[in-house]
Each structure stands twice: as structure tokens, then as C-alpha cells.
Design a protein around this motif. Structure first.
Motif, PDB file in Angstrom:
ATOM      1  N   SER A 150       0.828  -1.201   0.000  1.00 44.15           N
ATOM      2  CA  SER A 150       0.000   0.000   0.000  1.00 44.15           C
ATOM      3  C   SER A 150       0.870   1.261   0.000  1.00 44.15           C
ATOM      4  CB  SER A 150      -0.928  -0.006   1.215  1.00 44.15           C
ATOM      5  OG  SER A 150      -1.687   1.177   1.258  1.00 44.15           O
ATOM      6  N   TYR A 151       1.891   1.267   0.828  1.00 43.75           N
ATOM      7  CA  TYR A 151       2.795   2.416   0.895  1.00 43.75           C
ATOM      8  C   TYR A 151       3.543   2.588  -0.430  1.00 43.75           C
ATOM      9  CZ  TYR A 151       6.909   5.186   1.744  1.00 43.75           C
ATOM     10  OH  TYR A 151       7.891   6.130   1.624  1.00 43.75           O
ATOM     11  N   ILE A 152       4.095   1.516  -0.947  1.00 45.39           N
ATOM     12  CA  ILE A 152       4.869   1.575  -2.199  1.00 45.39           C
ATOM     13  C   ILE A 152       3.987   2.090  -3.334  1.00 45.39           C
ATOM     14  CG2 ILE A 152       6.028   0.156  -3.964  1.00 45.39           C
ATOM     15  CD1 ILE A 152       7.808   0.484  -1.566  1.00 45.39           C
ATOM     16  N   ARG A 153       2.764   1.592  -3.403  1.00 46.25           N
ATOM     17  CA  ARG A 153       1.856   2.035  -4.475  1.00 46.25           C
ATOM     18  C   ARG A 153       1.598   3.530  -4.385  1.00 46.25           C
ATOM     19  NH1 ARG A 153      -2.790  -2.572  -4.610  1.00 46.25           N
ATOM     20  NH2 ARG A 153      -1.822  -3.922  -6.146  1.00 46.25           N
ATOM     21  N   LYS A 154       1.322   4.034  -3.172  1.00 49.79           N
ATOM     22  CA  LYS A 154       1.029   5.457  -2.994  1.00 49.79           C
ATOM     23  C   LYS A 154       2.269   6.317  -3.209  1.00 49.79           C
ATOM     24  CE  LYS A 154      -2.804   4.831   0.185  1.00 49.79           C
ATOM     25  NZ  LYS A 154      -3.235   4.828   1.568  1.00 49.79           N
ATOM     26  N   ALA A 155       3.377   5.882  -2.670  1.00 48.21           N
ATOM     27  CA  ALA A 155       4.586   6.704  -2.703  1.00 48.21           C
ATOM     28  C   ALA A 155       5.327   6.637  -4.030  1.00 48.21           C
ATOM     29  CB  ALA A 155       5.528   6.293  -1.569  1.00 48.21           C
ATOM     30  N   MET A 156       5.334   5.488  -4.654  1.00 48.85           N
ATOM     31  CA  MET A 156       6.221   5.320  -5.805  1.00 48.85           C
ATOM     32  C   MET A 156       5.561   4.819  -7.070  1.00 48.85           C
ATOM     33  SD  MET A 156       9.406   3.618  -3.858  1.00 48.85           S
ATOM     34  CE  MET A 156       9.914   4.234  -2.262  1.00 48.85           C
ATOM     35  N   ASN A 157       4.315   4.353  -6.975  1.00 47.07           N
ATOM     36  CA  ASN A 157       3.627   3.818  -8.147  1.00 47.07           C
ATOM     37  C   ASN A 157       4.535   2.850  -8.918  1.00 47.07           C
ATOM     38  OD1 ASN A 157       1.475   3.435  -9.813  1.00 47.07           O
ATOM     39  ND2 ASN A 157       1.925   5.205 -11.101  1.00 47.07           N
ATOM     40  N   MET A 158       5.053   1.888  -8.197  1.00 47.24           N
ATOM     41  CA  MET A 158       6.061   0.974  -8.706  1.00 47.24           C
ATOM     42  C   MET A 158       5.421  -0.204  -9.445  1.00 47.24           C
ATOM     43  SD  MET A 158       8.993  -0.763  -6.294  1.00 47.24           S
ATOM     44  CE  MET A 158       9.752   0.766  -5.810  1.00 47.24           C
ATOM     45  N   ARG A 181       4.671 -14.840  -2.823  1.00 45.11           N
ATOM     46  CA  ARG A 181       3.898 -14.308  -1.695  1.00 45.11           C
ATOM     47  C   ARG A 181       2.876 -13.281  -2.164  1.00 45.11           C
ATOM     48  NH1 ARG A 181       1.424 -15.623   2.663  1.00 45.11           N
ATOM     49  NH2 ARG A 181       1.671 -14.225   4.423  1.00 45.11           N
ATOM     50  N   LEU A 182       3.255 -12.427  -3.104  1.00 50.88           N
ATOM     51  CA  LEU A 182       2.280 -11.462  -3.668  1.00 50.88           C
ATOM     52  C   LEU A 182       1.133 -12.191  -4.345  1.00 50.88           C
ATOM     53  CD1 LEU A 182       4.663  -8.750  -5.171  1.00 50.88           C
ATOM     54  CD2 LEU A 182       3.223  -8.550  -3.115  1.00 50.88           C
ATOM     55  N   ASP A 183       1.456 -13.284  -5.052  1.00 48.00           N
ATOM     56  CA  ASP A 183       0.407 -14.090  -5.703  1.00 48.00           C
ATOM     57  C   ASP A 183      -0.507 -14.716  -4.660  1.00 48.00           C
ATOM     58  OD1 ASP A 183       1.494 -13.492  -8.185  1.00 48.00           O
ATOM     59  OD2 ASP A 183       2.545 -15.429  -8.373  1.00 48.00           O
ATOM     60  N   GLU A 184       0.062 -15.287  -3.606  1.00 49.50           N
ATOM     61  CA  GLU A 184      -0.735 -15.939  -2.551  1.00 49.50           C
ATOM     62  C   GLU A 184      -1.692 -14.955  -1.887  1.00 49.50           C
ATOM     63  OE1 GLU A 184       2.698 -19.148  -1.208  1.00 49.50           O
ATOM     64  OE2 GLU A 184       2.327 -17.371   0.023  1.00 49.50           O
ATOM     65  N   LEU A 185      -1.211 -13.740  -1.668  1.00 55.76           N
ATOM     66  CA  LEU A 185      -2.030 -12.730  -1.002  1.00 55.76           C
ATOM     67  C   LEU A 185      -2.914 -11.970  -1.983  1.00 55.76           C
ATOM     68  CD1 LEU A 185       0.628 -11.372   1.518  1.00 55.76           C
ATOM     69  CD2 LEU A 185      -1.314 -12.881   2.012  1.00 55.76           C
ATOM     70  N   LYS A 186      -2.775 -12.315  -3.284  1.00 56.74           N
ATOM     71  CA  LYS A 186      -3.564 -11.658  -4.337  1.00 56.74           C
ATOM     72  C   LYS A 186      -3.355 -10.143  -4.321  1.00 56.74           C
ATOM     73  CE  LYS A 186      -7.107 -15.271  -4.446  1.00 56.74           C
ATOM     74  NZ  LYS A 186      -6.298 -16.333  -4.001  1.00 56.74           N
ATOM     75  N   ILE A 187      -2.079  -9.774  -4.190  1.00 57.62           N
ATOM     76  CA  ILE A 187      -1.686  -8.360  -4.200  1.00 57.62           C
ATOM     77  C   ILE A 187      -0.891  -8.111  -5.474  1.00 57.62           C
ATOM     78  CG2 ILE A 187      -0.331  -6.584  -3.043  1.00 57.62           C
ATOM     79  CD1 ILE A 187      -0.780  -8.095  -0.426  1.00 57.62           C
ATOM     80  N   VAL A 188      -1.251  -7.073  -6.188  1.00 56.48           N
ATOM     81  CA  VAL A 188      -0.586  -6.632  -7.420  1.00 56.48           C
ATOM     82  C   VAL A 188      -0.727  -7.669  -8.503  1.00 56.48           C
ATOM     83  CG1 VAL A 188       1.497  -5.712  -8.458  1.00 56.48           C
ATOM     84  CG2 VAL A 188       1.071  -5.303  -6.077  1.00 56.48           C
TER      85      VAL A 188
END
Length: 188
Positions: A150-158, A181-188
């Protein structure tokens, strides 16, 4: 053995719940997670050696009977492949801690050998997959990753590829582990 470990072993908690119990009792509130310190809290000795088979990343022994490991003797240890990089070693420690929490009990000796790239089948595969899941949860707890992303998305749009690369540095994990881990948590 701490009572909360017995509680974990006697209940069918989710990996997330186990990690929360572990972190609360060990007062862990920041990343990267020092799994070597967690192992020491559980009185594991950490040894380094060269295995006869290249695909073995580590082994764990928790028992009443001390075992000789090289020139040392211990009744609770994790043996790491000295040729693996530090991030692989950290995952192996977390994996072995997963077995300690999920598969060992107070009434019998517990031995486990971790084949980093070997294909298992049946019950052995299920046990190894559970230890891998527990390792991912210890190294990259869901609530840390969700806040981090959440922080990375807001701060850096990475973009995802850069995010995975940054996670490997910030959480001291391998690139494949961060991506999974990102896949498991369904993030990004």
C-alpha cells in the motif's frame, strides 16, 4: 517449551494466526524478520555444513538425544548448507521452524531434511508445502506485506517487477519467494 508453542501444535490455526501468536510472544513488530534470532529463542543451535547432495538446503533435529554435527553436539539444531546465500539460508531456517511448529511434538524426536528443489509426492509433499507456507508467513507476514505494498503504491507507483525486486531487499528474501507471496495474497 513455551506454552504458546504447545497451543499452536494442539490447534488447527491458520498460518496467519500462528505467525501473529509467534510475533506477539517474541515481540516482533518490524521487518526484515530475523529468523536466526527466532531459532535462537527456541534454543536451536545453527550449524553450517556441506551436504553430500547438492539439493539439500538444510536439516533440523529436535530430540531428547543429542547428535554429533561435525565437532559439535546438540539436541536441537538447524543445519544449513554453507554454500547457499543468506536469503536461501533464512528461508531454510523459516522452513525448519515451520516443521518445528507444525510437525514436531514434545513426545518424540523430530528430524527433517529440506530438499530445496526436489519433487516430493503424497504426504511428504503436503508436509513440505505446509512448511514452505509457514516460512513465507514468518518472513513476509500478510499484514506487513499489505501495508508495505500500500505504501509503495502510494509513494512510488512501482510496477510489479520493481516491487518484487524491492521486496527482496527490504524483507531479505529470494525473488521467487517475494513474487509467490504477492500471488498468494492476491496483491498486485
Amino acid at each position: 517449551m513455551p506454552n504458546y508453542v504447545r497451543d499452536i501444535r494442539n490447534n488447527n490455526y491458520s498460518y496467519d494466526k500462528i505467525t501473529r501468536i509467534l510475533f506477539k510472544n517474541l515481540k516482533i513488530s518490524t521487518y526484515p524478520i530475523n529468523v536466526f534470532k527466532i531459532a535462537k529463542e527456541f534454543q536451536f543451535d545453527i550449524f553450517y555444513g556441506k551436504f553430500k547432495q547438492d539439493n539439500i538446503s538444510g536439516a533440523m533435529w529436535d530430540g531428547d538425544t543429542p547428535i554429533n554435527v561435525g565437532d559439535k553436539t546438540s539436541s536441537r539444531f538447524i543445519l544449513l548448507n554453507k554454500n547457499d546465500d543468506i536469503n536461501r539460508q533464512a528461508f531454510t531456517v523459516a522452513h525448519e521452524l515451520g516443521h518445528f511448529l507444525l510437525d514436531c511434538n514434545d513426545n518424540s524426536n523430530c528430524y527433517e531434511r529440506y530438499h530445496g528443489d526436489e519433487k516430493q509426492t503424497g504426504d511428504e509433499k503436503k508436509m513440505e508445502d505446509r512448511a514452505d507456507q509457514m516460512a513465507a508467513n514468518i518472513l513476509m507476514p500478510s499484514w506487513f506485506i499489505e501495508a508495505y505494498v500500500s505504501y509503495i503504491r502510494k509513494a512510488m507507483n512501482m510496477p510489479r517487477e520493481n516491487l518484487v525486486e524491492q521486496m527482496t531487499k527490504d524483507f531479505n528474501v529470494e525473488k521467487a519467494a517475494a513474487s509467490k507471496r504477492l500471488d498468494e495474497l492476491k496483491i498486485v
